[in-house]
Design an enzyme around this catalytic site. Structure first.
Site: not given
Length: 250
Positions: A174, A177, A202-203, A234
């Protein structure tokens, strides 16, 4: 649901976050003091020693005060389920921010030792205050550094914290990226992931980790088995996102 919760573009803190994108990549913070404000808000309003209340208070701040870039409450449930599935003794998070993700891991795995690697010392200090307030400072450790620093942080994890072959049960990505895939390769090259370990990213859609996603699709059924979970970015319900949960085959 409150309109500003559902439609993030109605919130000034979202626009301010967009203008602070460069700050995020260089300092780990938006640049308007919201991270420190979140810590102060938690210490004033959350019950000490109560993980549930601390997490709920961070969520409340992100919805009602200023948007935060931690995994959040919706995607956090995917993270929780993955942690429970892994039942880790040792968990590693890359990207501490205000300490929210590590706190969710600690809650879902009450017997685990959780390590979180964070580039920014200011974020590490904020997270430690939150962990202490939640009563988990004895089993959640922040290591200031980055996996992509020519092995220094990896060596620190090995030398000072006992990371060794097959010792890592759970990994949460997280952070930057663009670094997801390289950092995963660095960790697997050390042999730290045990067979059956769980990796959560995530993401993957927003801001996006396309190389990581392509790699996991390529490795499906060989080195990793991955499930893609659709969710929302989020603290809002307008922009879609992806969370990847991957089991390491070995």
């Amino acid at each position: 649901m409150d309109l500003k919760r559902r439609i993030p573009l109605l919130r000034w803190s979202v626009w301010r976050m967009a203008t602070g994108a460069r700050n995020i990549t260089t300092t780990g913070q938006i640049g308007d003091g919201r991270e420190a404000a979140a810590v102060d808000y938690v210490l004033r309003n959350a019950k000490a020693g109560d993980i549930d209340d601390v997490l709920a208070t961070i969520d409340k701040f992100a919805y009602e005060k200023s948007m935060l870039i931690n995994v959040g409450d919706e995607k956090g449930q995917i993270l929780d389920a993955a942690v429970r599935r892994a039942a880790p003794a040792v968990a590693l998070e890359l990207g501490t921010y205000v300490g929210y993700g590590a706190l969710r891991i600690a809650r879902a795995a009450p017997n685990a030792k959780v390590y979180s690697v964070e580039l920014a010392e200011a974020n590490a200090a904020n997270a430690r205050r939150i962990w202490a307030h939640a009563g988990v400072a004895d089993r959640v450790t922040c290591v200031v550094g980055t996996i992509g620093d020519d092995g220094r942080t990896l060596d620190l994890l090995a030398g000072e914290h006992g990371f060794a072959a097959g010792a890592l049960d759970f990994l949460f990505l997280d952070h930057d990226k663009d670094a997801y895939l390289d950092d995963l390769h660095s960790i697997t090259a050390r042999g730290w992931l045990r067979p059956g370990a769980i990796v959560v990213a995530d993401n993957v859609r927003v801001p996006g980790a396309p190389k990581y996603r392509a790699y996991m699709r390529q490795q499906q059924g060989t080195q990793f088995n991955t499930v893609e979970h659709k969710a929302h970015l989020e603290y809002q319900s307008l922009v879609s996102d992806l969370v990847l949960v991957s089991e390491f085959v070995g």
